[in-house]
Design a protein around this motif. Sequence first.
Motif, PDB file in Angstrom:
ATOM      1  N   VAL A  63       0.857  -1.182   0.000  1.00 37.49           N
ATOM      2  CA  VAL A  63       0.000   0.000   0.000  1.00 37.49           C
ATOM      3  C   VAL A  63       0.898   1.239   0.000  1.00 37.49           C
ATOM      4  N   PRO A  64       0.686   2.166  -0.927  1.00 39.69           N
ATOM      5  CA  PRO A  64       1.524   3.371  -0.978  1.00 39.69           C
ATOM      6  C   PRO A  64       1.417   4.207   0.296  1.00 39.69           C
ATOM      7  N   GLU A  65       2.491   4.851   0.645  1.00 41.35           N
ATOM      8  CA  GLU A  65       2.521   5.704   1.842  1.00 41.35           C
ATOM      9  C   GLU A  65       1.501   6.835   1.783  1.00 41.35           C
ATOM     10  N   ASP A  66       1.148   7.271   0.571  1.00 46.06           N
ATOM     11  CA  ASP A  66       0.185   8.369   0.451  1.00 46.06           C
ATOM     12  C   ASP A  66      -1.267   7.873   0.384  1.00 46.06           C
ATOM     13  N   ALA A  67      -1.475   6.562   0.546  1.00 48.61           N
ATOM     14  CA  ALA A  67      -2.839   6.010   0.585  1.00 48.61           C
ATOM     15  C   ALA A  67      -3.515   6.446   1.884  1.00 48.61           C
ATOM     16  N   PRO A  68      -4.830   6.456   1.913  1.00 48.12           N
ATOM     17  CA  PRO A  68      -5.530   6.823   3.150  1.00 48.12           C
ATOM     18  C   PRO A  68      -5.118   5.899   4.307  1.00 48.12           C
ATOM     19  N   PRO A  69      -5.100   6.434   5.523  1.00 49.07           N
ATOM     20  CA  PRO A  69      -4.694   5.640   6.685  1.00 49.07           C
ATOM     21  C   PRO A  69      -5.480   4.339   6.850  1.00 49.07           C
ATOM     22  N   ILE A  70      -6.754   4.345   6.518  1.00 49.52           N
ATOM     23  CA  ILE A  70      -7.577   3.150   6.671  1.00 49.52           C
ATOM     24  C   ILE A  70      -7.092   2.029   5.750  1.00 49.52           C
ATOM     25  N   GLN A  71      -6.605   2.386   4.558  1.00 53.01           N
ATOM     26  CA  GLN A  71      -6.053   1.388   3.642  1.00 53.01           C
ATOM     27  C   GLN A  71      -4.699   0.884   4.138  1.00 53.01           C
ATOM     28  N   ARG A  72      -3.881   1.783   4.647  1.00 58.53           N
ATOM     29  CA  ARG A  72      -2.578   1.357   5.192  1.00 58.53           C
ATOM     30  C   ARG A  72      -2.793   0.418   6.379  1.00 58.53           C
TER      31      ARG A  72
END
Length: 183
Positions: A63-72
């Motif tokens: 998951v990319p670092e700039d993805a929303p926190p919920i996805q991370r």
Amino acid sequence: MRKLVYEFTASLDGYINDRGGGIDWAAPDEELHQFHNDRYRDIEMSLHGRRLYELMADYWPHVPEDAPPIQREFGRLWTQKPKVVFSRTLTDVQWNSRLVSANAVEEVRRLKAEGDGVIEVGGANFAASLMPHGLIDEYQLFVAPVVLGGGTPLFPPLDDGFRLRLTETRRFDTAVMLRYVAE
């Protein structure tokens, strides 16, 4: 005995992907994504068919670092959760996974018998292979407000049908959850 739950998003006409295999229409909103994260946190292990495992392994560990926190957060949960992958073609699995290439029905029976928590099954074809054997205890369907007109059906053709009992409904902005238990 462990409870086996099959959870999937489906279109109003009963498909889990469109004719091209796409699932972009099933993207959850933040509230539904949080619901999935919380539910996933509470299960002991995940049972995946090959296609679902490959789809999940292609994205969630990266998951990319700039993805929303919920996805991370879900990416971390997925990589850490014990998984059993059922495939006759894969030779290697990663991300806290174990590969089973024979006797899927017997292995699922064994896994259910060795504990008393909750495990989930993912992947339409794999779940379909367990349905005729009565191994799925609960179905959590998330019905999205879209009609696809074709794709992979949520339920396969079955020689014998089975009855379910509706035990819960819940409305989200992007889907309605229907929770059924096998009778």
